[in-house]
Scaffold this motif. Sequence first.
Motif, PDB file in Angstrom:
ATOM      1  N   THR A 202      66.668  15.018  22.690  1.00 18.95           N
ATOM      2  CA  THR A 202      67.786  14.163  22.297  1.00 18.95           C
ATOM      3  C   THR A 202      69.101  14.918  22.347  1.00 18.95           C
ATOM      4  OG1 THR A 202      66.336  12.859  20.855  1.00 18.95           O
ATOM      5  CG2 THR A 202      68.709  12.706  20.457  1.00 18.95           C
TER       6      THR A 202
ATOM      7  N   SER B  92      70.084  15.295  25.879  1.00 25.71           N
ATOM      8  CA  SER B  92      70.504  14.006  26.423  1.00 25.71           C
ATOM      9  C   SER B  92      71.929  13.658  26.021  1.00 25.71           C
ATOM     10  CB  SER B  92      69.547  12.901  25.963  1.00 25.71           C
ATOM     11  OG  SER B  92      68.250  13.108  26.486  1.00 25.71           O
TER      12      SER B  92
ATOM     13  N   ILE C 154      65.299   6.874  24.144  1.00 27.18           N
ATOM     14  CA  ILE C 154      66.439   7.661  23.664  1.00 27.18           C
ATOM     15  C   ILE C 154      67.490   7.792  24.757  1.00 27.18           C
ATOM     16  CG2 ILE C 154      67.157   9.982  22.945  1.00 27.18           C
ATOM     17  CD1 ILE C 154      64.358  10.171  21.573  1.00 27.18           C
TER      18      ILE C 154
END
Length: 250
Positions: free
Chosen positions: A87, A90, A178
């Motif tokens: 995450t 990202s 996500i």
Amino acid sequence: MIVTDLLMPPGMEPLIAAVLLGTSLTASFVTIAFGIGGGMLLLAVMASLVPPTALIPVHGLVQFGSNFGRTLLMFRYISWRHILTFTIGSLVGVAAGGAIAFNLPPAIVQIGVGLFVIWSVFVHPPRWLREIPILTGAVSSFLTMFFGATGPFVATLSKSLALDRHRHVATHGAFMTIQHLLKTFMFGFIGFAFGPWLGFTIAMIVAGAIGTLLGRLVLNRISDQRFRLALNVILVVLALRLIISGMAAI
């Protein structure tokens, strides 16, 4: 007529809408039944039917809905290892890609998507991309701002965790949920108007949910070797069409 106006983006023909809805269902079926490939299939079809400026944002929102449904359906199978680091990566990748995503000419987007699809079929991502979650998140999320379906990249990470098939499908779905959620937020932040597409996008997500439920019924019951061969052939043909169309536009 009123319902049609609410669901259909301006200028979209009913036949095209039907093809996109059918493709969304099929793509979700493919992803949950075989673990990967649906997002790329949906991207390749949408790239031929959706305006280039709307392609990546709309595809991302549809994929978020599809992957979110898959993640909920298989939530108990998710392996939470590396979720946080993926995450973080990202977030970095989406921010970097969002800074320049809208500056690409439509023809370049078409050519880029076509080349990216072909690359995903024939080339295996490097070892570092599948073994360092924060880099996998950053690189794949950066690329998804331009080319959309980075599922094959992210799948290398979930495969490296040596999970059984159900846990692999669930964990890969969590990673992609996500990524597509962050991408959708970024496109909204930099000015893409989701409003005209929202009704139709919801319809595609619903179609995808049906595909997910159907695919769940056949997970682990069918051999995927021949299917993957057929899927790769379809993807290459669609990709070549995109490249030719993009080059003609230039």
